[in-house]
Motif scaffolding. Structure first.
Motif, PDB file in Angstrom:
ATOM      1  N   ASP A 110      -5.810   1.529  -7.404  1.00 45.40           N
ATOM      2  CA  ASP A 110      -4.512   1.713  -6.751  1.00 45.40           C
ATOM      3  C   ASP A 110      -4.822   2.117  -5.312  1.00 45.40           C
ATOM      4  O   ASP A 110      -5.148   3.276  -5.039  1.00 45.40           O
ATOM      5  CB  ASP A 110      -3.732   2.812  -7.465  1.00 45.40           C
ATOM      6  N   GLN A 112      -3.143   2.696  -2.528  1.00 49.38           N
ATOM      7  CA  GLN A 112      -2.387   3.795  -1.924  1.00 49.38           C
ATOM      8  C   GLN A 112      -2.793   5.129  -2.534  1.00 49.38           C
ATOM      9  O   GLN A 112      -2.985   6.124  -1.835  1.00 49.38           O
ATOM     10  CB  GLN A 112      -0.895   3.559  -2.094  1.00 49.38           C
ATOM     11  N   ARG A 186      -0.248  -1.255  -4.639  1.00 48.31           N
ATOM     12  CA  ARG A 186      -0.457  -0.237  -5.649  1.00 48.31           C
ATOM     13  C   ARG A 186      -1.398  -0.703  -6.759  1.00 48.31           C
ATOM     14  O   ARG A 186      -1.682   0.059  -7.676  1.00 48.31           O
ATOM     15  CB  ARG A 186       0.883   0.171  -6.279  1.00 48.31           C
ATOM     16  N   SER A 213      -7.291   7.128  -8.992  1.00 52.67           N
ATOM     17  CA  SER A 213      -6.854   5.827  -8.462  1.00 52.67           C
ATOM     18  C   SER A 213      -7.702   4.667  -8.953  1.00 52.67           C
ATOM     19  O   SER A 213      -7.363   3.511  -8.715  1.00 52.67           O
ATOM     20  CB  SER A 213      -6.879   5.867  -6.938  1.00 52.67           C
ATOM     21  N   LYS A 269       7.528  -1.525  -3.523  1.00 49.35           N
ATOM     22  CA  LYS A 269       6.139  -1.150  -3.722  1.00 49.35           C
ATOM     23  C   LYS A 269       5.976  -0.490  -5.085  1.00 49.35           C
ATOM     24  O   LYS A 269       6.810   0.310  -5.502  1.00 49.35           O
ATOM     25  CB  LYS A 269       5.665  -0.197  -2.622  1.00 49.35           C
ATOM     26  N   GLU A 270       4.885  -0.860  -5.775  1.00 49.42           N
ATOM     27  CA  GLU A 270       4.668  -0.303  -7.098  1.00 49.42           C
ATOM     28  C   GLU A 270       4.395   1.181  -7.026  1.00 49.42           C
ATOM     29  O   GLU A 270       3.690   1.668  -6.140  1.00 49.42           O
ATOM     30  CB  GLU A 270       3.493  -1.004  -7.783  1.00 49.42           C
ATOM     31  N   PRO A 272       2.730   4.620  -8.780  1.00 51.21           N
ATOM     32  CA  PRO A 272       1.378   4.782  -9.334  1.00 51.21           C
ATOM     33  C   PRO A 272       1.265   4.196 -10.726  1.00 51.21           C
ATOM     34  O   PRO A 272       2.201   4.199 -11.523  1.00 51.21           O
ATOM     35  CB  PRO A 272       1.181   6.299  -9.333  1.00 51.21           C
TER      36      PRO A 272
END
Length: 828
Positions: A110, A112, A186, A213, A269-270, A272
């Protein structure tokens, strides 16, 4: 008195003038009201129409197309990631795996969240640095005294280390890792599959730094445990089912993929990855083949030997099936290829063939690069179902069956005199068609014509049948249609049509003559063996198949293939006559057929010019070049002859073409014989000896060890077996051959009565090219026993082809040497 004009009648004029004014006023007032009315009407109608359209559109969106718009809405609020279903396995008839899917893992990040993890890490590093500067930092050590939770110098340094770490485990570049980490998204998945150990290592690496992440997800990878075995039948996956059973049964094998659905924010935007829901995949069903792994190995092993020994240039293939059901037990193409490395060329054979077809004598690196993809495509292709060839004399079986069924000839009265050739009118000239025996066979009966494989005789049979009926049976035996076998890319046969088409000229009497002995038509191997099965199974054309059943994950059989009759082509009576005739072909001509002691076999060999390769065998002057002429060598046989449950077809496409080495009897028959012998042994088929075989039946040596010498000699005398005694003892302490071994009727058993003299060794002689009598005599001279491995050992013109114990080896006196014989080969 009327004069006209207004002045004479002023009152009347006044009245008329005022009336016109009043009417004029009315006329000027009414158009305004009408216009307002029309406007209201139009606006009402327009609004009504618009409202109806809105209502209709609302109904369409909310009811008729609800699912579509729901999906579109969900796509704006949710992102989804596919989770591959485990592909079903492919097993052989006995449960050995040909293809399996194993669990592997894919790494994802991920980006971000990774940057957030980087900020958190940098704060920890800054705190550590501050604590060290203030002297308040207290390191933590493990049991081995190694410091734990060691932080890098900076978050950027860790990013570089992490990129290298992942790249090393995934075998990709660190630059691609860093590029993915820097994405404004994401979710990014690395398209590499790794084993669990490597996935756990990556997870532990990032867990130690507190990163959430980076993670891994379960995936599947296709493995082929048998490597190259049955490669063209099994096929392989390449972006889904590709080639073979992997393709034809893809809808059963593939299963249904699952999905991980995650929410997205107002900007699309996705969120998390941990804010997601997973829908588990449904694994694919398992496919069980009719193919037997051991039989498949026998086919491929012998095809390889034949292909190498005979210099085959355009691949070889073999099919073994049950003619009563259509179930295929083995289907092989040589060379095969490794299903785990399908893009690697396993042999130069096909690449060299492509060069020949493109008239490239000295290929360059550029030529190799250009034509390798084409050779690779051919490597993947199943020659048994996807390629056509001229069947040659094996097709005489079809011609004969058609003529008998149609009563075009009388099997007991047919007679033809073969002079070695036949002249047919061809315009102003005559066309000469030769027999393989240049001086002719003389007078031929039906049986002798089939046994001798006499071309002119079969031209006469074809002529008696006629073009229309010949064509009718060619179609009825299934050569103008696909067999329907459950494999993709099946081709179908071809023959000149009865009437001309834009693509082909109509069949002529010369075409009929050539077709009668299998030289004008083309067929696929699966078509030919299916048609021959119809000839011997009672006349029923069946649909062949390579998959027995499909079983889902709950153990339910969702598909079961069974015997499927397409039509009956010939009668039971004609079929019986053909079985008897082909059995007699083998009995009367051991030199050109498969013969195995104890098994009744029918068969027919064939050799054909590969005229469909005409463009590749012509000189620049459009003349046939014998030096590069190509042939197809084939053989078909079945057993037991009375009611066959095994039928075999072997084809060597373009073997060496000099010194007569290209004949089916010389190339395909030995290969077919080895296959049949090994398959019958593997299937534990009990032999049933003919009268001739019973007269010369080998004798099983009884248990003599431990008997008194008098009892042992009495036993052997009663069996009519010669024997020799060594030593002066009264009890048999050792015997040779051992109990259960076989010897010929005139063999000898050696009896040892003293333990000190049992180590009696002799050397095995070289029996190459010995006749049966000479081989027996030579072995007897050396104190060894003789057993003929095949029925050809009863033919005095036969010579030794191989022996079970290599020359020069020292063995116990009395040991049995199995000898395989071959008769002087005949040309079909």
């Amino acid at each position: 008195m009327f004069r006209g004009g207004a002045h004479e009648y002023p009152a009347l004029f006044y009245y008329r003038e005022n009336a016109e004014r009043k009417n004029s006023a009315v006329i000027n007032t009414n158009p305004s009201k009408a216009m307002r009315f029309r406007t209201k009407f139009v606006m009402t109608a327009a609004f009504s129409t618009l409202f109806a359209a809105v209502v209709g559109n609302f109904f369409r969106i909310s009811v008729l197309e609800n699912k579509e718009y729901q999906t579109m809405a969900n796509n704006q609020h949710f992102g989804s990631i596919s989770i591959s279903a485990h592909r079903g396995s492919i097993y052989d008839a006995n449960g050995y795996a040909f293809a399996k899917s194993a669990t592997v893992y894919k790494i994802f990040v991920d980006p971000q969240m990774f940057r957030e993890d980087m900020k958190t890490l940098q704060k920890r590093i800054d705190k550590r640095n501050t604590d060290k500067a203030n002297g308040t930092y207290t390191p933590v050590y493990d049991e081995d005294g190694k410091e734990m939770n060691v932080l890098p110098a900076s978050a950027e340094e860790f990013k570089e280390q992490a990129a290298n770490f992942i790249a090393n485990r995934l075998n990709i570049t660190s630059e691609s890792i860093k590029k993915a980490i820097d994405e404004d998204s994401r979710y990014h998945e690395f398209n590499r599959q790794i084993e669990k150990a490597a996935a756990d290592e990556i997870a532990a690496y990032f867990d130690e730094m507190g990163f959430v992440s980076v993670g891994c997800k379960e995936d599947t990878k296709r493995y082929y445990p048998q490597n190259e075995l049955a490669a063209q039948v099994v096929g392989f996956t390449y972006g889904g089912g590709a080639y073979g059973v992997e393709a034809s049964y893809n809808k059963y094998l593939s299963g249904t993929d699952g999905r991980t659905v995650s929410a997205v924010d107002s900007h699309g935007k996705e969120l998390p990855y941990r804010y997601s829901k997973t829908f588990e995949p449904k694994d694919g069903s398992d496919v069980y083949l009719t193919i037997d792994r051991e039989i498949q190995y026998i086919l491929e092993k012998n095809l390889e030997t034949m292909s190498k020994d005979s210099g085959v240039k355009n691949r070889s293939c073999a099919i073994l099936m049950n003619p009563q059901t259509g179930a295929v037990y083995g289907m092989a193409t040589y060379p095969s290829f490794n299903l785990n490395e399908p893009f690697e060329l396993s042999s130069d054979m096909l690449l060299n063939r492509v060069f020949v077809e493109n008239k490239i004598d000295n290929p360059t690196e550029k030529d190799i690069e250009q034509y390798t993809p084409e050779a690779r495509e051919r490597q993947w292709r199943n020659k048994c179902v996807s390629e056509r060839y001229e069947p040659g004399s094996v097709f005489k079986v079809i011609t004969a069956a058609s003529a008998l069924e149609e009563k075009a000839i009388d099997i007991d009265k047919f007679s033809y005199c073969c002079n070695g050739f036949e002249l047919l009118p061809d315009g102003e000239r005559e066309k000469r068609i030769n027999c393989h025996k240049t001086d002719g066979h003389g007078v031929e009966t039906f049986q002798k014509a089939l046994t001798d494989s006499c071309n002119p005789s079969f031209m006469a049979i074809g002529k008696a049948l006629g073009k229309e009926k010949f064509h009718e049976y060619f179609e009825s035996f299934g050569f103008l249609e696909k067999t329907g076998i459950d494999l993709y890319a099946e081709a179908k046969g071809d023959i000149p049509p009865l009437e001309s088409t834009p693509e082909s000229k109509a069949m002529t009497h010369i075409d009929l003559a050539y077709s009668s002995f299998g030289q004008c038509e083309t067929v696929t191997p699966i078509e030919l063996i299916t048609a021959c099965s119809a000839v011997v199974n009672g006349g029923y054309l069946l649909q062949p198949y390579v998959v027995d059943k499909v079983v889902d994950t709950d153990g339910n059989i969702v598909l079961k293939n069974e015997r499927k009759v397409r039509r009956q082509v010939i009668s039971e009576d004609t079929s019986e006559k053909m079985r008897n005739a082909m059995e007699k072909v083998v009995i009367d001509n051991l030199s050109g057929n498969v013969n195995i002691k104890g098994y009744a076999i029918g068969g027919k060999s064939g050799t054909s010019q590969r005229l469909s390769e005409y463009a590749n065998i012509m000189t620049d002057n459009d003349e046939e070049n014998e030096r590069i002429q190509e042939y197809g060598a084939s053989y078909m046989c079945f057993t037991p002859a009375g009611h066959p449950d095994l039928i075999l077809l072997v084809l060597a496409d373009m073997p060496y073409n000099y010194d007569g080495l290209y004949y089916g009897s010389k190339v395909a028959v030995p290969c077919a014989g080895n296959i049949m012998e090994e398959v019958l042994d593997y299937l534990d088929k009990s032999p049933e000896y003919s009268e001739l075989e019973l007269q010369n039946l080998d004798i099983a040596v009884p248990m003599l060890k431990g008997l008194s010498i008098d009892e042992a000699e009495k036993t052997l005398d009663g069996m009519g077996v010669k024997h020799e005694k060594f030593g002066s003892g009264i009890e048999v302490v050792e015997q040779s051959p051992q109990t259960g071994k076989y010897i010929a009727k005139d063999g000898c058993v050696y009896l040892y009565t003293e333990k000190g003299n049992t180590n009696d060794l002799v050397m095995v002689p070289d029996l190459s090219y010995c006749t049966p009598a000479l081989a027996n005599e030579t072995l007897a001279t050396y104190g060894l026993n003789f057993v003929a491995k095949n029925i050809a050992g009863s033919d005095e013109s036969a010579v030794v082809e191989s022996q079970s114990i290599e020359p020069g080896k020292m063995v116990q006196r009395g040991t049995t040497v199995e000898v395989k014989f071959k008769v002087q080969q005949f040309d079909d």
